[in-house]
Design a protein around this motif. Structure first.
Motif, mmCIF file in Angstrom:
data_model
loop_
_atom_site.group_PDB
_atom_site.id
_atom_site.type_symbol
_atom_site.label_atom_id
_atom_site.label_comp_id
_atom_site.label_asym_id
_atom_site.label_seq_id
_atom_site.Cartn_x
_atom_site.Cartn_y
_atom_site.Cartn_z
ATOM 1 N N GLN A 184 14.998 58.291 21.493
ATOM 2 C CA GLN A 184 15.420 56.958 21.899
ATOM 3 C C GLN A 184 16.031 56.181 20.736
ATOM 4 O OE1 GLN A 184 12.304 54.711 23.883
ATOM 5 N NE2 GLN A 184 12.961 52.857 22.793
ATOM 6 N N SER A 185 17.063 55.372 21.051
ATOM 7 C CA SER A 185 17.667 54.465 20.080
ATOM 8 C C SER A 185 17.454 53.026 20.537
ATOM 9 C CB SER A 185 19.171 54.722 19.971
ATOM 10 O OG SER A 185 19.442 56.029 19.514
ATOM 11 N N ASP A 186 17.574 52.115 19.589
ATOM 12 C CA ASP A 186 17.586 50.706 19.976
ATOM 13 C C ASP A 186 18.855 50.383 20.741
ATOM 14 O OD1 ASP A 186 15.148 50.021 18.707
ATOM 15 O OD2 ASP A 186 16.179 49.830 16.777
ATOM 16 N N LEU A 187 19.997 50.857 20.213
ATOM 17 C CA LEU A 187 21.293 50.551 20.803
ATOM 18 C C LEU A 187 22.059 51.830 21.092
ATOM 19 C CD1 LEU A 187 22.558 47.723 18.396
ATOM 20 C CD2 LEU A 187 21.216 47.451 20.490
ATOM 21 N N PHE A 188 22.658 51.890 22.265
ATOM 22 C CA PHE A 188 23.624 52.947 22.570
ATOM 23 C C PHE A 188 24.956 52.251 22.804
ATOM 24 C CE2 PHE A 188 26.106 56.027 24.788
ATOM 25 C CZ PHE A 188 25.625 57.265 24.391
ATOM 26 N N ILE A 189 25.953 52.570 21.962
ATOM 27 C CA ILE A 189 27.256 51.912 22.000
ATOM 28 C C ILE A 189 28.275 52.848 22.623
ATOM 29 C CG2 ILE A 189 29.100 50.882 20.609
ATOM 30 C CD1 ILE A 189 26.952 50.223 18.504
ATOM 31 N N ILE A 190 28.986 52.343 23.627
ATOM 32 C CA ILE A 190 30.062 53.102 24.256
ATOM 33 C C ILE A 190 31.384 52.592 23.700
ATOM 34 C CG2 ILE A 190 31.132 53.794 26.422
ATOM 35 C CD1 ILE A 190 28.546 53.034 27.858
ATOM 36 N N GLY A 191 32.119 53.461 23.010
ATOM 37 C CA GLY A 191 33.429 53.079 22.489
ATOM 38 C C GLY A 191 33.528 53.199 20.994
ATOM 39 N N GLY A 192 34.459 54.034 20.526
ATOM 40 C CA GLY A 192 34.661 54.256 19.100
ATOM 41 C C GLY A 192 35.925 53.629 18.584
ATOM 42 N N GLY A 193 36.236 52.438 19.082
ATOM 43 C CA GLY A 193 37.305 51.647 18.504
ATOM 44 C C GLY A 193 36.743 50.698 17.465
ATOM 45 N N ILE A 194 37.533 49.703 17.063
ATOM 46 C CA ILE A 194 37.094 48.839 15.983
ATOM 47 C C ILE A 194 35.871 48.012 16.362
ATOM 48 C CG2 ILE A 194 38.719 46.995 16.576
ATOM 49 C CD1 ILE A 194 37.360 48.061 13.089
ATOM 50 N N ASN A 195 35.789 47.547 17.604
ATOM 51 C CA ASN A 195 34.629 46.743 17.973
ATOM 52 C C ASN A 195 33.356 47.571 18.052
ATOM 53 O OD1 ASN A 195 36.109 44.361 18.085
ATOM 54 N ND2 ASN A 195 36.618 44.620 20.253
ATOM 55 N N GLY A 196 33.443 48.754 18.655
ATOM 56 C CA GLY A 196 32.258 49.599 18.730
ATOM 57 C C GLY A 196 31.762 50.023 17.369
ATOM 58 N N CYS A 197 32.679 50.477 16.501
ATOM 59 C CA CYS A 197 32.269 50.937 15.169
ATOM 60 C C CYS A 197 31.834 49.763 14.298
ATOM 61 C CB CYS A 197 33.414 51.709 14.515
ATOM 62 S SG CYS A 197 33.759 53.296 15.319
ATOM 63 N N GLY A 198 32.470 48.598 14.462
ATOM 64 C CA GLY A 198 32.049 47.424 13.712
ATOM 65 C C GLY A 198 30.658 46.981 14.084
ATOM 66 N N ILE A 199 30.340 46.983 15.370
ATOM 67 C CA ILE A 199 28.995 46.623 15.821
ATOM 68 C C ILE A 199 27.985 47.656 15.339
ATOM 69 C CG2 ILE A 199 27.526 46.354 17.861
ATOM 70 C CD1 ILE A 199 30.015 45.178 19.291
ATOM 71 N N ALA A 200 28.334 48.944 15.399
ATOM 72 C CA ALA A 200 27.416 49.997 14.941
ATOM 73 C C ALA A 200 27.074 49.813 13.469
ATOM 74 C CB ALA A 200 28.045 51.368 15.173
ATOM 75 N N ARG A 201 28.071 49.547 12.642
ATOM 76 C CA ARG A 201 27.839 49.367 11.203
ATOM 77 C C ARG A 201 26.940 48.163 10.938
ATOM 78 N NH1 ARG A 201 31.170 46.365 6.949
ATOM 79 N NH2 ARG A 201 30.573 47.339 4.965
ATOM 80 N N ASP A 202 27.250 47.040 11.574
ATOM 81 C CA ASP A 202 26.456 45.838 11.358
ATOM 82 C C ASP A 202 25.017 46.057 11.829
ATOM 83 O OD1 ASP A 202 25.464 43.252 11.073
ATOM 84 O OD2 ASP A 202 27.269 42.310 11.850
ATOM 85 N N ALA A 203 24.863 46.654 13.014
ATOM 86 C CA ALA A 203 23.527 46.808 13.596
ATOM 87 C C ALA A 203 22.637 47.735 12.779
ATOM 88 C CB ALA A 203 23.654 47.325 15.030
ATOM 89 N N VAL A 204 23.174 48.880 12.365
ATOM 90 C CA VAL A 204 22.335 49.818 11.623
ATOM 91 C C VAL A 204 21.967 49.247 10.259
ATOM 92 C CG1 VAL A 204 24.178 51.176 10.517
ATOM 93 C CG2 VAL A 204 22.025 52.292 11.172
ATOM 94 N N GLY A 205 22.852 48.421 9.689
ATOM 95 C CA GLY A 205 22.539 47.768 8.433
ATOM 96 C C GLY A 205 21.455 46.720 8.547
ATOM 97 N N ARG A 206 21.169 46.286 9.764
ATOM 98 C CA ARG A 206 20.092 45.318 10.008
ATOM 99 C C ARG A 206 18.792 45.982 10.433
ATOM 100 N NH1 ARG A 206 22.544 39.788 12.456
ATOM 101 N NH2 ARG A 206 24.758 40.039 11.868
ATOM 102 N N GLY A 207 18.798 47.315 10.469
ATOM 103 C CA GLY A 207 17.565 48.025 10.789
ATOM 104 C C GLY A 207 17.467 48.544 12.201
ATOM 105 N N TYR A 208 18.488 48.366 13.010
ATOM 106 C CA TYR A 208 18.486 48.928 14.357
ATOM 107 C C TYR A 208 18.822 50.422 14.295
ATOM 108 C CZ TYR A 208 18.435 44.301 16.602
ATOM 109 O OH TYR A 208 18.090 43.041 17.036
ATOM 110 N N SER A 209 18.212 51.190 15.182
ATOM 111 C CA SER A 209 18.649 52.574 15.355
ATOM 112 C C SER A 209 19.805 52.578 16.354
ATOM 113 C CB SER A 209 17.506 53.452 15.854
ATOM 114 O OG SER A 209 16.928 52.934 17.038
ATOM 115 N N VAL A 210 20.858 53.319 16.017
ATOM 116 C CA VAL A 210 22.112 53.209 16.749
ATOM 117 C C VAL A 210 22.671 54.589 17.061
ATOM 118 C CG1 VAL A 210 24.508 52.407 16.629
ATOM 119 C CG2 VAL A 210 22.678 50.994 15.656
#
Length: 528
Positions: free
Chosen positions: A8-34
């Motif tokens: 299980q992850s905290d967040l599952f992100i659909i989409g590998g464009g700039i918004n998806g990858c930007g959110i993934a980077r920010d979230a994992v840097g805050r301690g979320y599993s992504v």
């Protein structure tokens, strides 16, 4: 073939464009599993088909989009400092001629037509100066790197040489250039380095709430293998497919939607010798840019056309190509012809549907909505522009924190992207150092490596004393060592990934080199 369920992850992100990858980077840097899934290659749609500018959006002032412009203006220098290898300042030249009429349909033009009917169809010089004054000051003093507006005498300045002689005056202002698809890849790389799982060529088949979590079924598009993922929250950053994901994958009844707007560009052989961009106003009220591109070319765009189906590949139509050529020819001294065009590309902007009367008038701002009815929350991202992607990610994390009951801290504003850990004015020194340590590099090759990889260029070259140590040379300065890096570190799987998204060497790669690259990458992907 059915795969095994994953953890299980905290967040599952659909989409590998700039918004998806930007959110993934920010979230994992805050301690979320992504976990992030992209059905094709990273930046394979909108995020590799932009006009490649970090800009405030001068024309958005005519639509009173002051919040968007303020945020974008303030963000430019934050981004320049984080990625000085793939983004750099650029000066924009706006030629002005008092006799030109522009059939604009903006809130500003309507107001002017009401108050001063004789101004209908014109952007007077004072209005342009007012807009540029606001452009220089809406960032509230955060501009330190980019110089302010200046006036140019085109009869003597070199910027006037390529233009028709009727243009005697121009206004020059600052924005910035960015290699858009590389920005996406670097966000993904940094997210993975911090613990995120990035899955390319992985299509989401369905997502449903189950026991307080999201149950997501995915399929590897290369092998057909399926797998099940679970997450506390689903993030829909599907870009043009955001609506399809809501209605067809998740089956939610959500009113918000996107307006698909196609933007097409043409690339010609270099039209002028200086390194500045032109900002041209059209008689239809639209604007286009003519931008120095990949050293030997000029990029011209963009159009605004309605696009109904996200699964229909966007292409620059003959009509759009003719429109851009005719538009530019109203300004340039030497006419562009169809045979001057060496490449075209087109992307679909997933704009938030605000009910605007035209594609040009539709807002470029973003809207983020959390849908929590029925259990585990889902965040949907509508709209946005590449300049504000980092701020969009911060806004998304505010909502994610609220939905998941956490309080995390912003961190990305001061964090360099991979390869960008050097001063914003340090590109020339980095190129010089790279040539000193690797004497076989000429200036063109070294510049390309630094402008693509920054400090990572050294890792690609290693301690090689000669070009032969870098393995097979495919042409256009691309070697096996660079391809290996792109496949091992940057998710590249095909020649298109390498030549059109990680680099733009497709513009200069010979056919024989392309064939050898295909064979090399196929052999390297082969098991064993």
């Amino acid at each position: 073939m059915q795969g095994q369920p994953t953890e299980q992850s905290d967040l599952f992100i659909i989409g590998g464009g700039i918004n998806g990858c930007g959110i993934a980077r920010d979230a994992v840097g805050r301690g979320y599993s992504v976990t992030l899934a992209e059905m094709n290659d990273l930046a394979s749609a909108t995020s590799s088909a932009s006009t490649k500018l970090f800009h405030g959006g001068l024309r958005y002032l005519e639509y009173f989009e002051f919040r968007l412009v303020h945020e974008a203006l303030a963000e430019r220098e934050v981004l320049l400092r984080a990625m000085p290898h793939i983004a750099w300042p650029m000066r924009f030249v706006l030629p002005y001629h008092p006799s030109m009429r522009f059939e604009t349909d903006t809130p500003t033009s309507k107001l002017l037509s009401t108050v001063m009917p004789w101004m209908k169809g014109r952007r007077p010089a004072w209005l342009i100066r007012l807009g540029l004054f606001m452009y220089d000051h809406l960032d509230l003093g955060k501009r330190k790197i980019l110089p302010g507006t200046a006036r140019l005498d085109l009869t003597t300045a070199p910027e006037g040489a390529p233009l028709d002689d009727r243009f005697e005056t121009a206004y020059e202002y600052s924005d910035a250039w960015v290699q858009d698809s590389r920005l996406v890849v670097l966000n993904a790389r940094d997210a993975q380095a911090r613990g995120a799982r990035i899955m390319t060529r992985t299509k989401v088949l369905s997502a449903a709430r189950e026991d307080g979590l999201w149950r997501i079924e995915v399929q590897d598009t290369d092998t057909g293998t399926t797998a099940t993922h679970h997450a506390r929250m689903l993030v829909n950053a599907g870009g043009p497919w955001v609506g399809d994901i809501i209605h067809d994958k998740v089956h939610l009844n959500v009113r918000e939607g996107v307006r698909l707007v196609r933007g097409s560009h043409i690339v010609t052989r270099k039209l002028y010798d200086h390194d500045k961009c032109y900002f041209f106003q059209g008689t239809d009220g639209r604007i286009i840019f003519a931008i120095p591109y990949e050293r030997d070319f000029t990029l011209i765009g963009t159009t605004d056309a309605e696009h109904t189906d996200p699964d229909q590949k966007p292409v620059c139509t003959p009509e759009e190509q003719s429109y851009l050529i005719a538009f530019a020819n109203r300004y340039f001294k030497r006419d562009i012809r169809d045979e001057d065009v060496v490449w075209t590309y087109s992307g679909v902007r997933p704009l938030y549907d605000d009910g605007a009367s035209s594609a040009t008038a539709a807002t470029r701002d973003y809207t983020i909505k959390v849908e929590g009815a029925g259990g585990a929350p889902m965040l949907n991202v509508f709209g946005g522009k590449i300049t504000t992607y980092r701020r969009l990610a911060e806004s998304a994390l505010d909502k994610i924190d609220g939905a998941l009951g956490r309080s995390t801290q912003k961190w990305t504003a001061g964090a360099a992207m991979p390869g960008g850990d050097f001063p914003v004015d340090g590109v020339a020194a980095l190129i010089s150092d790279l040539r000193a340590s690797h004497p076989f590099l000429d200036d063109r090759w070294a510049t390309r490596l630094v402008r693509t990889y920054g400090t990572d260029a050294r890792a690609i070259l290693g301690v090689s004393a000669g070009a032969e140590a870098l393995g097979e040379a495919f042409g256009a300065t691309l070697t096996a060592a660079e391809v290996d890096w792109l496949m091992d570190r940057e998710y590249a799987r095909t020649p298109d990934d390498v030549l059109w998204r990680r680099t733009k060497l497709g513009l200069s790669m010979p056919e024989a080199g392309l064939a050898r690259l295909e064979d090399y990458m196929t052999a390297r992907r082969a098991p064993g």
